[in-house]
Design a protein around this motif. Structure first.
Motif, PDB file in Angstrom:
ATOM      1  N   TYR A  98       0.823  -1.202   0.000  1.00 35.78           N
ATOM      2  CA  TYR A  98       0.000   0.000   0.000  1.00 35.78           C
ATOM      3  C   TYR A  98       0.868   1.269   0.000  1.00 35.78           C
ATOM      4  O   TYR A  98       0.502   2.283  -0.608  1.00 35.78           O
ATOM      5  N   MET A  99       2.000   1.186   0.658  1.00 29.99           N
ATOM      6  CA  MET A  99       2.926   2.311   0.649  1.00 29.99           C
ATOM      7  C   MET A  99       3.500   2.517  -0.763  1.00 29.99           C
ATOM      8  O   MET A  99       3.625   3.649  -1.240  1.00 29.99           O
ATOM      9  N   ASP A 101       2.046   1.707  -3.535  1.00 30.69           N
ATOM     10  CA  ASP A 101       0.963   2.266  -4.359  1.00 30.69           C
ATOM     11  C   ASP A 101       0.960   3.791  -4.262  1.00 30.69           C
ATOM     12  O   ASP A 101       0.784   4.495  -5.273  1.00 30.69           O
ATOM     13  N   GLU A 102       1.155   4.318  -3.057  1.00 30.70           N
ATOM     14  CA  GLU A 102       1.134   5.769  -2.863  1.00 30.70           C
ATOM     15  C   GLU A 102       2.368   6.441  -3.453  1.00 30.70           C
ATOM     16  O   GLU A 102       2.294   7.577  -3.929  1.00 30.70           O
ATOM     17  N   ASN A 105       1.643   6.732  -6.981  1.00 32.82           N
ATOM     18  CA  ASN A 105       0.631   7.767  -7.213  1.00 32.82           C
ATOM     19  C   ASN A 105       1.220   9.175  -7.190  1.00 32.82           C
ATOM     20  O   ASN A 105       0.485  10.153  -7.323  1.00 32.82           O
ATOM     21  N   ASN A 107       3.491  10.437  -4.675  1.00 37.18           N
ATOM     22  CA  ASN A 107       3.985  10.928  -3.392  1.00 37.18           C
ATOM     23  C   ASN A 107       5.474  10.631  -3.250  1.00 37.18           C
ATOM     24  O   ASN A 107       5.983   9.648  -3.801  1.00 37.18           O
ATOM     25  N   VAL A 110       5.974   8.304   2.059  1.00 36.15           N
ATOM     26  CA  VAL A 110       4.743   7.715   2.582  1.00 36.15           C
ATOM     27  C   VAL A 110       5.046   7.197   3.984  1.00 36.15           C
ATOM     28  O   VAL A 110       5.984   6.416   4.175  1.00 36.15           O
ATOM     29  N   LYS A 184       5.915  15.759  -1.654  1.00 34.70           N
ATOM     30  CA  LYS A 184       4.583  15.348  -1.232  1.00 34.70           C
ATOM     31  C   LYS A 184       4.686  14.228  -0.204  1.00 34.70           C
ATOM     32  O   LYS A 184       5.344  13.213  -0.458  1.00 34.70           O
ATOM     33  N   LYS A 186       2.524  11.625   2.317  1.00 34.60           N
ATOM     34  CA  LYS A 186       1.229  10.976   2.513  1.00 34.60           C
ATOM     35  C   LYS A 186       1.330  10.009   3.682  1.00 34.60           C
ATOM     36  O   LYS A 186       2.345   9.336   3.865  1.00 34.60           O
ATOM     37  N   ILE A 188      -0.553   6.635   5.574  1.00 34.50           N
ATOM     38  CA  ILE A 188      -1.559   5.584   5.474  1.00 34.50           C
ATOM     39  C   ILE A 188      -1.675   4.915   6.846  1.00 34.50           C
ATOM     40  O   ILE A 188      -0.714   4.869   7.615  1.00 34.50           O
TER      41      ILE A 188
END
Length: 204
Positions: A98-99, A101-102, A105, A107, A110, A184, A186, A188
């Motif tokens: 999931y990290m 994925d960000e 995206n 970022n 993360v 950036k 992010k 999670i």
């Protein structure tokens, strides 16, 4: 995306095997490297016995020195992403996907945070975290709920910044520096376990 998990370890003989096996089982699509930071216990013997991937530090450089060693390894071997992952068994490798994925995206950093959806408890242990979060918000306007989390993913540009600048350790205060550079960040939601054995790098 070529990814490496950096695992700093200092006197983690009771935790390191479980930590590495977690990464191998739940994130088999990434590489890993253990930075043995001058451990005085049997951490090195365990790494050798199981033929784990590691760099052996002959003296204790501290958390920043160990992680920076991993960042430099990542740069030299052309990794696109690096994951900072504690060697004490508190982090769970199931969140790595999931990290990533960000990062894909767009970022740059993360953070695996305990408090995106869960409330931060009002405890003495969390006073420092709360103060740092307030300071970051005052200076940047950005809300970071878990600035002290050591579970983080970094894009290649951030890896380079951290690897080459000894005045820019991957610590809570430098998140402000990264935000001011336009990076950036992010968060999670993750769940973390309590350390079972040994003592934390962090002390009073």
């Amino acid at each position: 995306m070529k990814t490496i998990v950096i695992i700093p370890a200092y006197n983690e003989e009771l935790n390191i095997e479980k930590t590495i096996e977690d990464v191998k089982k739940n994130a088999p699509y990434v590489d890993y490297i253990v930075i043995n930071d001058g451990s005085r216990d049997d951490t090195l013997s365990i790494l050798e016995k199981h033929h784990y991937s590691y760099i052996n530090g002959v003296c204790n450089l501290g958390l920043f020195g160990a992680v920076q060693t991993g960042f430099r390894f990542a740069i030299e071997n052309q990794y696109d992403c690096a994951i900072q992952f504690d060697g004490d068994g508190q982090h769970s490798a199931k969140y790595i996907r999931y990290m990533l994925d960000e990062i894909q995206n767009g970022n740059d950093i993360v953070i695996g945070s305990r408090f995106v959806t869960d409330k931060k408890p009002f405890t003495i242990r969390m006073i420092g975290s709360r103060l740092i979060s307030i300071a970051i918000r005052l200076v940047t306007g950005k809300i970071i709920t878990d600035p002290t989390s050591g579970f983080r993913a970094y894009s290649r540009n951030c890896i380079f910044d951290y690897a080459m600048d000894s005045n820019n350790p991957p610590e809570p205060d430098t998140l402000v520096y990264m935000l001011r550079k336009g990076k950036k960040i992010k968060e999670i939601q993750v769940n973390m376990k309590e350390r079972e054995f040994g003592e934390s790098y962090l002390n009073l």
